[in-house]
Motif scaffolding. Structure first.
Motif, PDB file in Angstrom:
ATOM      1  N   THR A 268       0.852  -1.261  -0.017  1.00 11.64           N
ATOM      2  CA  THR A 268       0.035   0.035   0.130  1.00 11.64           C
ATOM      3  C   THR A 268       0.906   1.211   0.039  1.00 11.64           C
ATOM      4  OG1 THR A 268      -0.073  -0.187   2.489  1.00 11.64           O
ATOM      5  CG2 THR A 268      -1.892  -1.111   0.987  1.00 11.64           C
ATOM      6  N   ASP A 269       2.088   1.368   0.612  1.00  9.32           N
ATOM      7  CA  ASP A 269       3.132   2.161   0.194  1.00  9.32           C
ATOM      8  C   ASP A 269       3.694   2.469  -1.039  1.00  9.32           C
ATOM      9  OD1 ASP A 269       2.453   3.190   2.931  1.00  9.32           O
ATOM     10  OD2 ASP A 269       4.110   1.968   3.960  1.00  9.32           O
ATOM     11  N   LEU A 270       3.564   1.364  -2.025  1.00  7.61           N
ATOM     12  CA  LEU A 270       4.133   1.570  -3.255  1.00  7.61           C
ATOM     13  C   LEU A 270       3.358   1.520  -4.240  1.00  7.61           C
ATOM     14  CD1 LEU A 270       6.669  -1.577  -1.968  1.00  7.61           C
ATOM     15  CD2 LEU A 270       7.065   0.760  -1.687  1.00  7.61           C
ATOM     16  N   VAL A 271       2.129   2.150  -4.115  1.00  8.97           N
ATOM     17  CA  VAL A 271       0.878   2.102  -5.265  1.00  8.97           C
ATOM     18  C   VAL A 271       1.635   3.199  -6.256  1.00  8.97           C
ATOM     19  CG1 VAL A 271      -1.270   2.528  -5.824  1.00  8.97           C
ATOM     20  CG2 VAL A 271      -0.680   1.319  -3.608  1.00  8.97           C
ATOM     21  N   ALA A 272       1.762   4.319  -5.886  1.00  6.05           N
ATOM     22  CA  ALA A 272       2.096   5.548  -6.942  1.00  6.05           C
ATOM     23  C   ALA A 272       3.552   5.867  -6.851  1.00  6.05           C
ATOM     24  CB  ALA A 272       1.054   6.646  -6.721  1.00  6.05           C
ATOM     25  N   ALA A 273       4.220   6.439  -7.807  1.00  3.01           N
ATOM     26  CA  ALA A 273       5.388   7.116  -7.970  1.00  3.01           C
ATOM     27  C   ALA A 273       5.465   8.051  -6.960  1.00  3.01           C
ATOM     28  CB  ALA A 273       5.732   7.458  -9.364  1.00  3.01           C
ATOM     29  N   GLY A 274       6.738   8.449  -6.403  1.00  2.00           N
ATOM     30  CA  GLY A 274       7.104   9.076  -5.261  1.00  2.00           C
ATOM     31  C   GLY A 274       8.419   8.683  -4.661  1.00  2.00           C
ATOM     32  N   SER A 275       8.463   9.335  -3.394  1.00  3.41           N
ATOM     33  CA  SER A 275       9.765   9.193  -2.808  1.00  3.41           C
ATOM     34  C   SER A 275       9.452   9.174  -1.149  1.00  3.41           C
ATOM     35  CB  SER A 275      10.867  10.418  -2.970  1.00  3.41           C
ATOM     36  OG  SER A 275      11.995  10.016  -2.319  1.00  3.41           O
ATOM     37  N   ALA A 276      10.176   8.214  -0.558  1.00  2.00           N
ATOM     38  CA  ALA A 276      10.060   8.150   0.857  1.00  2.00           C
ATOM     39  C   ALA A 276      11.239   7.948   1.566  1.00  2.00           C
ATOM     40  CB  ALA A 276       9.027   7.023   1.218  1.00  2.00           C
ATOM     41  N   ARG A 277      11.412   8.412   2.876  1.00  2.00           N
ATOM     42  CA  ARG A 277      12.607   8.161   3.673  1.00  2.00           C
ATOM     43  C   ARG A 277      12.054   7.019   4.646  1.00  2.00           C
ATOM     44  NH1 ARG A 277      13.889  12.151   6.416  1.00  2.00           N
ATOM     45  NH2 ARG A 277      16.105  11.661   6.719  1.00  2.00           N
TER      46      ARG A 277
END
Length: 345
Positions: A312-321
């Motif tokens: 669920t944290d990897l559904v859409a493009a983006g960036s996370a730390r």
């Protein structure tokens, strides 16, 4: 031409030899044609009353006898012939008075085959293969836990988040060498000291967070009562966790849940957090995290965290730390330097 004295000597020698040879033909080895496959029941408890045992196998005949405790002290059970594959017998209470493993076999009367006409056959017996019957010890009273003491405090409590774990002493009664100490229902490595005391090794991750744990003892006589053990607030500040080095990984949008290994300097209460930006706001979500002590994982012998990154944290493009976090200040704090950047493409 042979002398008469030589001929007489030859007859004296050969006569007994021929007789001995004829006698030897009557000595046959009797192998068993019966087979004992299994018993029902296969176990009993020491002190049980009389019971019926059923022997199942093959090659049984009328007159077959079930042998109990095969060996010098064996006894013949009063046996009933049911069929060529089944016998029954009554096992008296005196045969199951004490715990142990008993050898059981089937004996069949038979006759040796004569090797020469006119020789009387000798009676012999066949004995089948052996099957073991187990007599379990009599169950005693269930164990009882009266008190707990941690090696760190000599009380039924310890500060949470210790990196070393501790030894738990359990005092009570009715303990035996097979007793296990259970922590929240899961057994821990246990040492039997005597019938009133056990010690157990409690892992660092067992007491990682504040709260309480139920401690009990179990053995063949049953589980004990449960006594509460408390994890208290540490009296000193906890070290700030540190990730070994900053790094960046890339994953595809829509990737399934995966496990992220994070090396660094951590405590059992350290957790990994997923940090993102949404509409100008920082959103922090804890990840399901397992603290792994040094030398516990063959693939990574250093202290590390094993964090589950959900799909669920990897559904859409983006960036996370991904950062490491213990507890709010002043007792602990979020890592302030290194982090793992996850680019979702």
């Amino acid at each position: 031409m042979y002398s008469r004295s030589w001929l007489i000597a030859a007859l004296v020698v050969l006569g007994p030899v021929g007789g001995c040879s004829q006698f030897n033909t009557n000595l046959t080895i009797q192998t068993s044609s019966s087979e004992l496959m299994f018993l029902s029941p296969q176990t009993a408890n020491a002190g049980d009353s009389n019971f019926t045992i059923t022997a199942t196998g093959g090659g049984f005949v009328s007159g077959a006898i079930i042998l109990w405790n095969v060996g010098p002290n064996q006894t013949q059970l009063t046996t009933t012939f049911i069929s060529s594959t089944q016998l029954t017998a009554t096992v008296p209470a005196s045969n199951v008075a004490a715990a142990g493993n008993i050898q059981v076999a089937v004996q069949i009367l038979g006759s040796a085959v004569s090797g020469a006409s006119g020789t009387t056959a000798t009676t012999t017996t066949e004995v089948s293969d052996v099957v073991f019957f187990t007599i379990n010890p009599t169950a005693g009273p269930a164990p009882v836990v009266t008190s707990l003491s941690a090696s760190t405090t000599s009380m039924a409590s310890t500060p949470y988040c210790s990196p070393t774990g501790f030894t738990l002493t359990v005092t009570g009664s009715n303990f035996d060498s097979a007793s296990l100490v259970n922590w929240k229902g899961s057994p821990r490595a246990t040492t039997f000291n005597n019938s009133g005391q056990l010690t157990a090794s409690i892992l660092p991750q067992d007491a990682a967070f504040p709260g309480s744990a139920g401690v009990s003892v179990s053995n063949a006589s049953g589980p004990s009562n449960t006594v509460a053990f408390t994890m208290t607030t540490p009296g000193t500040s906890l070290a700030t966790p540190t990730i070994t080095a900053s790094s960046t990984i890339a994953v595809s949008a829509g990737t399934n849940t995966f496990i992220l290994i994070v090396d660094g300097t951590f405590l059992p209460c350290t957790v990994a957090q997923w940090v993102t930006q949404m509409n100008g706001n920082t959103v922090i979500s804890p990840l399901a995290t397992t603290y792994v002590p040094a030398n516990q994982d063959p693939a990574d012998t250093a202290i590390h965290l094993s964090a589950i990154v959900p799909a669920t944290d990897l559904v859409a493009a983006g960036s996370a730390r991904v950062v490491a976090f213990t507890l709010p200040p002043p007792i602990g704090g979020q890592t302030s330097t290194n982090a793992i950047t996850v680019n979702i493409q």
